[in-house]
Each structure stands twice: as structure tokens, then as C-alpha cells.
Design a protein around this motif. Sequence first.
Motif, short mmCIF file in Angstrom:
data_model
loop_
_atom_site.label_atom_id
_atom_site.label_comp_id
_atom_site.label_asym_id
_atom_site.label_seq_id
_atom_site.Cartn_x
_atom_site.Cartn_y
_atom_site.Cartn_z
N MET A 1 -21.92 -16.51 9.39
CA MET A 1 -21.39 -17.08 10.61
C MET A 1 -20.10 -17.82 10.27
O MET A 1 -20.07 -18.68 9.40
N SER A 2 -19.04 -17.46 10.95
CA SER A 2 -17.75 -18.13 10.80
C SER A 2 -17.47 -18.83 12.13
O SER A 2 -16.96 -18.23 13.06
N GLY A 3 -17.87 -20.09 12.19
CA GLY A 3 -17.81 -20.82 13.47
C GLY A 3 -18.92 -20.28 14.37
O GLY A 3 -20.09 -20.32 14.03
N ASP A 4 -18.55 -19.79 15.54
CA ASP A 4 -19.52 -19.21 16.46
C ASP A 4 -19.53 -17.69 16.39
O ASP A 4 -20.25 -17.04 17.15
N VAL A 5 -18.73 -17.12 15.52
CA VAL A 5 -18.59 -15.67 15.44
C VAL A 5 -19.32 -15.15 14.21
O VAL A 5 -19.14 -15.68 13.11
N GLY A 6 -20.13 -14.13 14.38
CA GLY A 6 -20.80 -13.49 13.26
C GLY A 6 -19.89 -12.47 12.61
O GLY A 6 -19.27 -11.66 13.29
N VAL A 7 -19.80 -12.52 11.29
CA VAL A 7 -18.94 -11.60 10.55
C VAL A 7 -19.83 -10.80 9.59
O VAL A 7 -20.59 -11.38 8.83
N GLU A 8 -19.71 -9.47 9.65
CA GLU A 8 -20.46 -8.62 8.75
C GLU A 8 -19.50 -7.83 7.89
O GLU A 8 -18.43 -7.44 8.34
N ARG A 9 -19.91 -7.58 6.67
CA ARG A 9 -19.08 -6.80 5.76
C ARG A 9 -19.98 -5.89 4.94
O ARG A 9 -21.03 -6.31 4.47
N VAL A 10 -19.55 -4.65 4.78
CA VAL A 10 -20.29 -3.66 4.00
C VAL A 10 -19.60 -3.50 2.66
O VAL A 10 -18.39 -3.27 2.60
N PHE A 11 -20.38 -3.63 1.58
CA PHE A 11 -19.85 -3.49 0.23
C PHE A 11 -20.53 -2.31 -0.45
O PHE A 11 -21.75 -2.25 -0.51
N PRO A 12 -19.77 -1.38 -1.02
CA PRO A 12 -20.37 -0.39 -1.92
C PRO A 12 -20.72 -1.08 -3.24
O PRO A 12 -19.95 -1.90 -3.74
N ILE A 13 -21.87 -0.76 -3.78
CA ILE A 13 -22.33 -1.43 -5.00
C ILE A 13 -21.44 -1.05 -6.19
O ILE A 13 -21.34 -1.79 -7.15
N ASN A 14 -20.75 0.08 -6.10
CA ASN A 14 -19.94 0.55 -7.22
C ASN A 14 -18.45 0.37 -6.95
O ASN A 14 -17.62 1.03 -7.56
N MET A 15 -18.09 -0.54 -6.04
CA MET A 15 -16.69 -0.78 -5.72
C MET A 15 -15.98 -1.38 -6.93
O MET A 15 -16.47 -2.35 -7.52
N PRO A 16 -14.84 -0.83 -7.33
CA PRO A 16 -14.15 -1.36 -8.52
C PRO A 16 -13.70 -2.81 -8.36
O PRO A 16 -13.60 -3.53 -9.36
N ALA A 17 -13.44 -3.26 -7.16
CA ALA A 17 -12.97 -4.63 -6.94
C ALA A 17 -14.08 -5.66 -7.05
O ALA A 17 -13.79 -6.85 -7.17
N LEU A 18 -15.35 -5.25 -7.02
CA LEU A 18 -16.46 -6.20 -7.14
C LEU A 18 -16.47 -6.78 -8.54
O LEU A 18 -16.49 -6.06 -9.53
N GLN A 19 -16.48 -8.11 -8.62
CA GLN A 19 -16.50 -8.76 -9.92
C GLN A 19 -17.90 -9.23 -10.28
O GLN A 19 -18.40 -8.94 -11.36
N LYS A 20 -18.53 -9.98 -9.36
CA LYS A 20 -19.89 -10.43 -9.65
C LYS A 20 -20.61 -10.75 -8.36
O LYS A 20 -19.99 -10.95 -7.30
N ILE A 21 -21.93 -10.78 -8.45
CA ILE A 21 -22.80 -11.12 -7.33
C ILE A 21 -23.75 -12.21 -7.80
O ILE A 21 -24.37 -12.07 -8.86
N GLU A 22 -23.83 -13.27 -7.03
CA GLU A 22 -24.77 -14.36 -7.32
C GLU A 22 -25.82 -14.41 -6.23
O GLU A 22 -25.49 -14.39 -5.05
N VAL A 23 -27.09 -14.50 -6.62
CA VAL A 23 -28.17 -14.68 -5.66
C VAL A 23 -28.40 -16.18 -5.51
O VAL A 23 -28.83 -16.84 -6.44
N ASN A 24 -28.08 -16.71 -4.32
CA ASN A 24 -28.22 -18.15 -4.08
C ASN A 24 -29.63 -18.53 -3.65
O ASN A 24 -30.16 -19.54 -4.10
#
Length: 119
Positions: A64-87
Amino acid sequence: MDLVKYVQDKYITKKEFPEFKAGDTITVYYEIKEGAKTRTQFFKGTVIQLRGTGLTKTFTIRKMSGDVGVERVFPINMPALQKIEVNRQGRVRRARIYYFRDLRGKKARIKDKSYGGKK
């Protein structure tokens, strides 16, 4: 079909990321190129779905960015992905939580996965 799998296994490098599922809150760090410069940006939100298998696997994150919901789709093998943290690990009963899009405020909370109890 075996040829496609062979090429994927042979030539595409696999990245090691932690296991996560729908309902988990994760932070994805990815690289953005602006002209000659590159910078790292993060996207923190709740995992809505995981789709696909192997190298073609994708996951959708919603925040949620303010009152607007923002969704993003990531390919797991995207070269630009650096790291993923599970919070946080959430406890949901479905693999794809599309109903989460309609919830606002306190109803949009997901219960934490309990670490005690049955193993």
C-alpha cells in the motif's frame, strides 16, 4: 520440451533465494539503470501469488502506497534481482490470496505463522 529444459539448466545461472510463500512479507532488492548510473531500489510488500516452476517462476508482491495499492510481478530469475529478505511469515489458507486486494485497514492484516505447536 527436454531441449528447453536442457538449455535452461546449462546456460542460465540460478540464484539462491530463501523460500517464501503467499502471505509472507518480503523485501526485494533490485537494480535500476538510469543512463550510465545504476542504483539499488527495494520493494517491500506481501506476496500475493507464486506462479510457474523452475526458471520461469514469478511472484507478485502487493504493498500500500498511501491509499493506493501497488502490485509488482518479479521473475525469480531476473538478472536485476540482487537479494530477497523474508521479513515475516504469514499464515494463510490459500496459495493465491487475491481477496487481499479488497481488504483495507485492520482487515488487511495477516496472522503470523506460529513457531510452536505441531511440527
